[in-house]
Scaffold this motif. Structure first.
Motif: not given
Length: 310
Positions: A91-114
């Protein structure tokens, strides 16, 4: 398109040789020393923690990755004449929204499953939350874990993915090789010694997952966020005496580990679900070409490129 960006910069094969040789050489040397001297890594970790404290040992183990990341960025900038942006994304610039989506999907899943497992099997956990040590751990983890995971992502899904891709002139070879190398370099982790070689299914499978989302999304942002979220939550939320991160986390797993469903579930169940969610959110198409297709020079050179090397 993501891999093909390397064509717009200095991409002779020998430019990739030193970083690859350095990475594999250090890992091979480490393995050889442990094997020849018959070193018990788990015992050494416990002794160091008893002597220095878990926060200091954690910092000493993770801080060098920040230096490796800086070294990689310098190498890419001055040896390949490549911008960090083009190593990160198409992309023309780094998409930080994608970074936080990737961060959030595993963080929330791990916390919930734990949390679910904690209430279902309370005898398997000890609540060890201690405010002051935890705050120091949080400070260290928030600063250094993203640097550690970023080095791994930029090295494997970025630098090596692009380098092997332009040399092999296809996408499946770098996907396979980077995933296997990534998994293989985790062979010395305490988890492998404790649970056996089946753990390599998880590590290599994780490499494939991160490689797939990088190729399908034409950038590292999702993988960068996912890896950072996974390791940060792991360090702060849950530890065990046999894991690579033995920290002053909130919970401690005191159950007897077994190499069973918990190991293969992420690779064959959770990761495909994550891929499906990401594919839906970002409207991925052209799976065959993006994962198995050819890598050819792009028709146009982007504005921030410096050289085109045939």
């Amino acid at each position: 398109m993501y891999i093909a960006q390397a064509y717009n910069h200095l991409h002779d094969w020998w430019r990739y040789l030193l970083p690859i040789a350095g990475l594999l050489g250090l890992s091979a040397l480490n393995y050889a020393v442990i094997l020849l001297l018959d070193i018990d890594v788990d015992t050494i970790i416990k002794e160091e923690i008893a002597k220095k404290g878990s926060n200091r040992v954690f910092l000493e183990n993770i801080a060098p990755m920040a230096l490796f990341l800086v070294a990689l960025f310098v190498w890419v900038k001055y040896v390949h004449k490549q911008s960090i942006r083009s190593l990160t994304t198409a992309r023309k610039k780094i998409d930080w929204g994608r970074f936080w989506f990737g961060f959030g999907i595993i963080a929330v899943t791990t916390i919930v499953l734990t949390g679910i497992d904690y209430y279902a099997n309370p005898d398997d956990y000890v609540l060890q939350f201690d405010l002051v040590p935890f705050l120091f751990l949080a400070l260290i983890a928030i600063i250094f874990i993203p640097l550690q995971t970023s080095f791994e992502e930029y090295m494997f899904r970025g630098y090596l993915m692009q380098g092997i891709g332009v040399l092999a002139k296809n996408k499946w070879v770098p996907l396979v090789l980077t995933s296997i190398i990534f998994g293989g370099l985790h062979f010395l982790n305490p988890e492998v010694e404790k649970l056996g070689s089946v753990m390599m299914v998880y590590y290599i499978g994780t490499g494939f997952f991160l490689g797939i989302i990088t190729l399908m999304d034409d950038g590292l942002e999702l993988a960068l966020g996912f890896h950072a979220g996974n390791n940060l939550v792991a360090a702060l939320l849950l530890t065990a005496d046999w894991t690579v991160f033995q920290t002053n986390s909130v919970l401690k797993d005191v159950s007897e580990p077994s190499a069973g469903f918990d190991i293969i579930a992420p690779v064959f169940i959770i990761y495909p679900i994550f891929i499906g969610i990401m594919a839906w959110r970002y409207k991925w198409t052209g799976w065959k070409d993006k994962l198995l297709g050819k890598v050819e020079p792009p028709p146009l050179i982007e504005e921030d490129t410096i050289d085109y090397v045939h």
